[in-house]
Design a protein around this motif. Sequence first.
Motif: not given
Length: 322
Positions: A112, A115-116, A119
């Motif tokens: 998480r 890659h993200d 968010s």
Amino acid sequence: MPLALINNPRSRKNRRCLDRFTKRARHCLADRFFEPRTQAELRSVIEKLHRQSIRTIAISGGDGTISDVMTALYHVYGEDDLPELAIFPSGNSNLIARDVGFKSRGRRAFERLLHDPQSLTKEKRGTLRINWTDQGAQLRIGMFHGTTGFTRAIEIAHSPHLLRFAPHNLAVAATLIATLWKLLHRKYRNMWLDGDRLRLECDGAVRSDGPSFLFISTALDRLTMGMWPFWDGDADPRRNPTGLRFLNVSGHPQHLWRAVRLLVRGRSPNWLRQHPSYHSDRVDSLTMTCPSDFILDGEKFSSGPSRQVTLSNGPQFQFLHD
């Protein structure tokens, strides 16, 4: 984003997740994956990250590992240039991670973050700064401090039998049971209830000077299972971001069992706030003189020949979490 990860391979959960998490992180990050074994190695790692201008650092470990990294970052990066931190809970003690860390663990948390990151929640939070009165000891940064009876309880928790054979939640329960047994057993009761002499000077004024059964202080906003043994007159002191919170329980405290039952549920009624055996407040700094060693984020430290340390508001870090 430029990301580095500092991993404690000795933590219980990291040992179990070696194949799934550590190998994946090492593959993705290459020379930005670190497993320092000593304080000197950790300092060298942080100096390398500073030279490379790394602005996001993930930490996989328990409270002691996080405190070590925050301390090194403070000394190397400086208070006004601290990087963002992402905390993956994986130690025997995870109070910090439960407050400002990822809820997900291991590889899931790492993927998480990798890659993200857009968010994720960003949260700026203060810390505890501990200075020794004696010359030669470098200051440390942490989030949860305790001494007198708290030091004795942690020594029980760190016994080889509990650490080796019990999962974290069972170790905590066994620690509570062992501590209560000490209080119920005549041989140990008076020694524990007598406490240690503790002199507290808060923001320049003497607050107490006498026996202390238990002393704890924190920069956290949340503890395990709803426990919150602090108050300072506000309806909800956890909503105020400034000042460190502390609780001092005097020697031979009255209504101890009743108070414990309330505080473990996060309740502090008026009779408890006004009782002379229980003193809690939020302050900018406090100086402690006590013969007992103290605990900072699960690790034991000596207070030095003078037996005096000062706790104060530490630097603010920005934490990333899901």
